[in-house]
Design a protein around this motif. Structure first.
Motif, PDB file in Angstrom:
ATOM      1  N   PRO A   1      10.504  -3.850   0.825  1.00 59.30           N
ATOM      2  CA  PRO A   1       9.491  -4.605   1.582  1.00 59.30           C
ATOM      3  C   PRO A   1       8.486  -5.256   0.641  1.00 59.30           C
ATOM      4  O   PRO A   1       8.064  -4.660  -0.355  1.00 59.30           O
ATOM      5  CB  PRO A   1       8.831  -3.526   2.454  1.00 59.30           C
ATOM      6  CG  PRO A   1       9.833  -2.413   2.525  1.00 59.30           C
ATOM      7  CD  PRO A   1      10.547  -2.430   1.209  1.00 59.30           C
ATOM      8  N   MET A   2       8.109  -6.472   0.959  1.00 57.95           N
ATOM      9  CA  MET A   2       7.133  -7.188   0.146  1.00 57.95           C
ATOM     10  C   MET A   2       5.731  -6.807   0.594  1.00 57.95           C
ATOM     11  O   MET A   2       5.402  -6.885   1.769  1.00 57.95           O
ATOM     12  CB  MET A   2       7.353  -8.697   0.276  1.00 57.95           C
ATOM     13  CG  MET A   2       6.501  -9.523  -0.664  1.00 57.95           C
ATOM     14  SD  MET A   2       6.872 -11.294  -0.560  1.00 57.95           S
ATOM     15  CE  MET A   2       8.493 -11.356  -1.308  1.00 57.95           C
ATOM     16  N   LEU A   3       4.912  -6.406  -0.332  1.00 60.17           N
ATOM     17  CA  LEU A   3       3.541  -6.014  -0.038  1.00 60.17           C
ATOM     18  C   LEU A   3       2.610  -7.196  -0.256  1.00 60.17           C
ATOM     19  O   LEU A   3       2.923  -8.126  -1.000  1.00 60.17           O
ATOM     20  CB  LEU A   3       3.132  -4.831  -0.918  1.00 60.17           C
ATOM     21  CG  LEU A   3       4.026  -3.584  -0.828  1.00 60.17           C
ATOM     22  CD1 LEU A   3       3.507  -2.505  -1.770  1.00 60.17           C
ATOM     23  CD2 LEU A   3       4.097  -3.068   0.603  1.00 60.17           C
ATOM     24  N   ASN A   4       1.449  -7.131   0.373  1.00 58.83           N
ATOM     25  CA  ASN A   4       0.541  -8.276   0.292  1.00 58.83           C
ATOM     26  C   ASN A   4      -0.199  -8.368  -1.031  1.00 58.83           C
ATOM     27  O   ASN A   4      -0.972  -9.302  -1.238  1.00 58.83           O
ATOM     28  CB  ASN A   4      -0.441  -8.278   1.470  1.00 58.83           C
ATOM     29  CG  ASN A   4      -1.305  -7.036   1.520  1.00 58.83           C
ATOM     30  OD1 ASN A   4      -1.659  -6.445   0.494  1.00 58.83           O
ATOM     31  ND2 ASN A   4      -1.669  -6.606   2.734  1.00 58.83           N
TER      32      ASN A   4
ATOM     33  N   ASN B   1      -1.613 -14.569  -6.074  1.00 59.85           N
ATOM     34  CA  ASN B   1      -1.678 -13.122  -6.262  1.00 59.85           C
ATOM     35  C   ASN B   1      -1.298 -12.361  -5.005  1.00 59.85           C
ATOM     36  O   ASN B   1      -1.508 -11.153  -4.911  1.00 59.85           O
ATOM     37  CB  ASN B   1      -3.082 -12.711  -6.726  1.00 59.85           C
ATOM     38  CG  ASN B   1      -4.153 -13.098  -5.721  1.00 59.85           C
ATOM     39  OD1 ASN B   1      -3.890 -13.891  -4.811  1.00 59.85           O
ATOM     40  ND2 ASN B   1      -5.342 -12.547  -5.887  1.00 59.85           N
ATOM     41  N   SER B   2      -0.748 -13.071  -4.035  1.00 63.18           N
ATOM     42  CA  SER B   2      -0.204 -12.457  -2.832  1.00 63.18           C
ATOM     43  C   SER B   2       0.914 -13.368  -2.328  1.00 63.18           C
ATOM     44  O   SER B   2       0.993 -14.535  -2.721  1.00 63.18           O
ATOM     45  CB  SER B   2      -1.279 -12.295  -1.752  1.00 63.18           C
ATOM     46  OG  SER B   2      -1.453 -13.500  -1.034  1.00 63.18           O
ATOM     47  N   PRO B   3       1.782 -12.865  -1.436  1.00 66.75           N
ATOM     48  CA  PRO B   3       2.856 -13.715  -0.904  1.00 66.75           C
ATOM     49  C   PRO B   3       2.398 -14.596   0.250  1.00 66.75           C
ATOM     50  O   PRO B   3       3.228 -15.058   1.040  1.00 66.75           O
ATOM     51  CB  PRO B   3       3.900 -12.689  -0.415  1.00 66.75           C
ATOM     52  CG  PRO B   3       3.404 -11.347  -0.814  1.00 66.75           C
ATOM     53  CD  PRO B   3       1.939 -11.465  -1.013  1.00 66.75           C
ATOM     54  N   ALA B   4       1.111 -14.877   0.370  1.00 66.16           N
ATOM     55  CA  ALA B   4       0.576 -15.572   1.545  1.00 66.16           C
ATOM     56  C   ALA B   4       1.255 -16.919   1.781  1.00 66.16           C
ATOM     57  O   ALA B   4       1.601 -17.260   2.923  1.00 66.16           O
ATOM     58  CB  ALA B   4      -0.934 -15.745   1.410  1.00 66.16           C
TER      59      ALA B   4
ATOM     60  N   MET C   1      -7.659  -5.046   3.049  1.00 67.41           N
ATOM     61  CA  MET C   1      -8.224  -4.373   1.878  1.00 67.41           C
ATOM     62  C   MET C   1      -7.097  -3.911   0.968  1.00 67.41           C
ATOM     63  O   MET C   1      -5.915  -3.936   1.334  1.00 67.41           O
ATOM     64  CB  MET C   1      -9.087  -3.195   2.325  1.00 67.41           C
ATOM     65  CG  MET C   1     -10.239  -3.602   3.242  1.00 67.41           C
ATOM     66  SD  MET C   1     -11.194  -2.202   3.856  1.00 67.41           S
ATOM     67  CE  MET C   1     -11.993  -1.670   2.342  1.00 67.41           C
ATOM     68  N   ARG C   2      -7.464  -3.473  -0.238  1.00 61.57           N
ATOM     69  CA  ARG C   2      -6.436  -3.082  -1.203  1.00 61.57           C
ATOM     70  C   ARG C   2      -5.582  -1.921  -0.718  1.00 61.57           C
ATOM     71  O   ARG C   2      -4.445  -1.767  -1.154  1.00 61.57           O
ATOM     72  CB  ARG C   2      -7.106  -2.711  -2.530  1.00 61.57           C
ATOM     73  CG  ARG C   2      -7.745  -3.900  -3.240  1.00 61.57           C
ATOM     74  CD  ARG C   2      -8.296  -3.520  -4.589  1.00 61.57           C
ATOM     75  NE  ARG C   2      -8.865  -4.670  -5.289  1.00 61.57           N
ATOM     76  CZ  ARG C   2      -9.392  -4.618  -6.501  1.00 61.57           C
ATOM     77  NH1 ARG C   2      -9.412  -3.452  -7.163  1.00 61.57           N
ATOM     78  NH2 ARG C   2      -9.886  -5.710  -7.056  1.00 61.57           N
TER      79      ARG C   2
ATOM     80  N   THR D   1       0.430  -3.254   3.515  1.00 62.98           N
ATOM     81  CA  THR D   1       1.546  -3.676   4.367  1.00 62.98           C
ATOM     82  C   THR D   1       1.146  -4.731   5.392  1.00 62.98           C
ATOM     83  O   THR D   1       2.002  -5.263   6.099  1.00 62.98           O
ATOM     84  CB  THR D   1       2.144  -2.472   5.103  1.00 62.98           C
ATOM     85  OG1 THR D   1       1.135  -1.866   5.924  1.00 62.98           O
ATOM     86  CG2 THR D   1       2.687  -1.440   4.111  1.00 62.98           C
ATOM     87  N   ALA D   2      -0.137  -5.047   5.495  1.00 54.55           N
ATOM     88  CA  ALA D   2      -0.602  -6.031   6.474  1.00 54.55           C
ATOM     89  C   ALA D   2      -0.171  -7.429   6.058  1.00 54.55           C
ATOM     90  O   ALA D   2      -0.427  -7.852   4.930  1.00 54.55           O
ATOM     91  CB  ALA D   2      -2.121  -5.954   6.613  1.00 54.55           C
ATOM     92  N   LYS D   3       0.466  -8.160   6.966  1.00 63.25           N
ATOM     93  CA  LYS D   3       0.928  -9.511   6.681  1.00 63.25           C
ATOM     94  C   LYS D   3       0.048 -10.585   7.315  1.00 63.25           C
ATOM     95  O   LYS D   3       0.300 -11.779   7.126  1.00 63.25           O
ATOM     96  CB  LYS D   3       2.371  -9.685   7.157  1.00 63.25           C
ATOM     97  CG  LYS D   3       3.378  -8.890   6.347  1.00 63.25           C
ATOM     98  CD  LYS D   3       4.806  -9.266   6.734  1.00 63.25           C
ATOM     99  CE  LYS D   3       5.812  -8.588   5.835  1.00 63.25           C
ATOM    100  NZ  LYS D   3       7.211  -8.984   6.156  1.00 63.25           N
ATOM    101  N   THR D   4      -0.951 -10.190   8.079  1.00 65.48           N
ATOM    102  CA  THR D   4      -1.897 -11.139   8.668  1.00 65.48           C
ATOM    103  C   THR D   4      -3.307 -10.601   8.474  1.00 65.48           C
ATOM    104  O   THR D   4      -3.504  -9.464   8.013  1.00 65.48           O
ATOM    105  CB  THR D   4      -1.636 -11.326  10.178  1.00 65.48           C
ATOM    106  OG1 THR D   4      -1.900 -10.088  10.860  1.00 65.48           O
ATOM    107  CG2 THR D   4      -0.204 -11.760  10.431  1.00 65.48           C
TER     108      THR D   4
END
Length: 599
Positions: A245-248, A294-297, A378-379, A383-386
């Motif tokens: 799973p990709m983390l934020n 620095n995130s997959p946003a 937050m750090r 696992t939050a994608k939104t």
């Protein structure tokens, strides 16, 4: 009527394509478009086609002879003149080969004044640049199909075109719209690595140092497009089995992300999905520079556009609002009820849904308060994608927004926007100008908007209405749009049935004026005339040379003008095609022709 987004021009100016292409002097890209329709109502043009006035004269000589014509006043700088400015190191090598069959323009193509097919009221009739023009081939079924595939997808492979021909126009429209969009491979897990193409074909001549340096991708650009092991995305899948799973908090590499998307543009079994994803990427804009890598946003946002592209507008807006990239890009993540930030609220109405003039500054302030409360994870929330809604940061009092006084949250804001009479025409107008014609009339947009509104803002209904409307296949809609750089490059790759050109496409994107995930402003990219300058026309020719020089084998070009240009050709293009000695040089003549730049 909804107002269009702010743009640099008021429609495609194929006349401008002529002047800047000729100024570039890039062989066939220095093409003869004087006889094409001119849609720039701001410029009075009474030009003649030098290829017609000086039959048998070389194109550049004929152009020089027309010094008294208005084209000369549009040439940016004659320092761009001359084929020496084309990077000869990447020109397709000319070598003896079996002669190709001669090319002849369709007899129904060229006509004098007054012979064009009658216009349809939903499209503003174009003005003509001189007395010579194409007669649209859109009365034929096959021409309608190629027209559809150029607009609704990124061109086509031989197999895609043959399938569409066998299905017919109506069935092809239904297949494009009704087939669920295929999801791309997980980012970082592309099925096959994209090899880096050779920098040039074996040249028969060497350019001067100045010419070469002015058109070839820089070393830094090439290096940035060639990821090293250390720059690979940290979100790579596991070596085997199901990807992790990709983390934020996983960083991404921009060039890898661009290559991943271009790979899917060239290979997706549902190419309409990728065209809609690009459309939404330019409409609901975000860019990597502010969002960060620095995130997959940005990657997740791309997935969101594809998933929701054919859904309803309410669902779209409710997904866009807490989108991680959007929260960063338009500062909603820092907005609180006590200190509201107005950026997202303003663009939500001005550029995304209503258009200028359909809301007030008080509405912006009220919406900013109502939308406050979202924050970034937050750090510890990896696992939050939104975004995450925090009631403590929200505004809880009553507000007056777009004429209604109540307690608003994000859902209530969206509902109130959808209740406005300007919403449907605004979105319908954006679709009409992007897919149909920049000359779409208010009456035509109103008809599309009525379908859109009655379908509860369903995008599938709107797109079907656009593609099946008489205006879409109206003679005056033929070639009135200029391909964006991405459309031009991906359609070139698909014409060659080449799926290993993504790295080259990405490296040329900035030089042609479209760097994916990096639109120039919140209004997205420009369109049509904004894509054309003397430099970008030169770079388009260089791109065609580069990819043709990098491929070991090519499909036959004997019928390329029929399959990709509908045999609707200007006399200069006919001459260039007939001067081609082999498949490489004929493909170059096709791709660098003015006709191939249009859709």
């Amino acid at each position: 009527m909804g107002n269009p987004k702010k743009r640099t021009g008021i429609g495609p100016t194929r006349r401008k394509v002529l002047a800047t292409a000729l100024a570039a002097g890039a062989g066939v890209a220095g093409a003869r478009i004087l006889g094409l329709r001119n849609l720039d109502a701001q410029t009075a043009l009474d030009a003649i086609d030098p290829m017609t006035a000086n039959a048998g004269t070389d194109a550049m000589d004929a152009y020089a002879m027309d010094a008294a014509g208005d084209a000369m006043s549009l040439v940016p700088d004659d320092a761009f003149f001359g084929e020496q400015n084309l990077d000869a190191s990447i020109l397709p090598e000319l070598r003896p080969a079996a002669p190709l069959p001669p090319v002849v323009a369709s007899k129904s193509v060229l006509a004098g004044p007054g012979t064009l097919q009658p216009a349809i009221s939903g499209i503003t009739a174009p003005r003509l640049a001189g007395d010579l023009d194409w007669v649209s081939p859109l009365a034929t079924e096959n021409a309608k199909i190629t027209h559809l595939l150029r607009r609704a997808t990124f061109g086509y492979t031989e197999a895609e075109l043959d399938r569409a021909f066998s299905e017919g126009y109506a069935r092809t429209v239904e297949r494009l719209i009704e087939t669920p969009f295929a999801e791309p491979p997980v980012f970082g897990a592309r099925p096959a690595a994209t090899p880096t193409p050779r920098a040039s074909a074996s040249p028969s001549m060497r350019p001067s140092a100045s010419a070469s340096s002015s058109v070839r991708p820089s070393a830094s650009a090439s290096a940035s497009a060639r990821p090293s092991p250390s720059s690979a995305p940290s979100a790579s899948p596991a070596a085997s089995g199901t990807p992790a799973p990709m983390l934020n908090n996983a960083s991404i590499n921009l060039q890898n992300l661009q290559i991943w998307w271009v790979d899917w543009m060239t290979q997706s079994p549902t190419p309409f999905g990728e065209k809609m994803t690009l459309f939404l990427h330019g409409h609901f804009t975000s860019d990597y520079r502010k969002v960060g890598t620095n995130s997959p946003a940005m990657y997740w946002q791309n997935l969101t556009w594809r998933k929701m592209a054919m859904g309803d507008l309410k669902t779209m807006l409710l997904q866009i609002t807490p989108d991680l990239a959007m929260l960063r890009y338009l500062d909603l993540a820092v907005s609180t009820g006590k200190s509201p930030n107005e950026n997202y609220a303003r663009e939500l109405m001005e550029l995304f849904t209503l258009g200028v003039g359909n809301y007030t500054e008080d509405d912006v302030k009220a919406a900013a308060k109502a939308l406050a409360g979202w924050r970034l994870p937050m750090r510890t929330e990896t696992t939050a994608k939104t975004g995450i809604f925090d009631p403590k940061r929200a505004y809880t009092g009553p507000l007056t927004f777009l004429g209604k006084t109540a307690t608003f949250d994000a859902a209530a804001v969206v509902d109130q926007i959808l209740s406005q009479s300007a919403t449907a025409p605004f979105i319908a107008g954006e679709v009409a100008r992007y897919f149909v014609s920049p000359g779409a009339t208010d009456g035509y947009v109103a008809r599309l908007a009525d379908v859109y509104r009655r379908s509860s803002y369903n995008m599938k209904s709107l797109m079907r209405a656009a593609f099946t409307s008489p205006e879409f296949t109206n003679p005056d809609a033929f070639r009135v749009l200029i391909k964006s750089p991405t459309e031009f490059m991906v359609s070139s790759a698909k014409a060659l049935n080449a799926t290993n050109l993504s790295r080259t496409i990405v490296s040329y994107g900035p030089m042609l004026g479209q760097n994916l995930f990096d639109p120039p402003s919140v209004a997205g990219w420009g369109d049509n005339a904004s894509w054309i300058s003397s430099n970008t026309m030169l770079q388009r020719a260089n791109f065609a040379s580069t990819i043709l020089g990098s491929l070991r084998t090519l499909p036959s070009a004997a019928k390329a003008h029929e399959r990709h240009l509908d045999s609707v050709l200007g006399p200069g293009t006919v001459a260039e095609l007939n001067n081609s000695r082999d498949d490489r040089s004929r493909w170059f003549a096709v791709m660098a022709s003015p006709e191939f730049q249009l859709k």
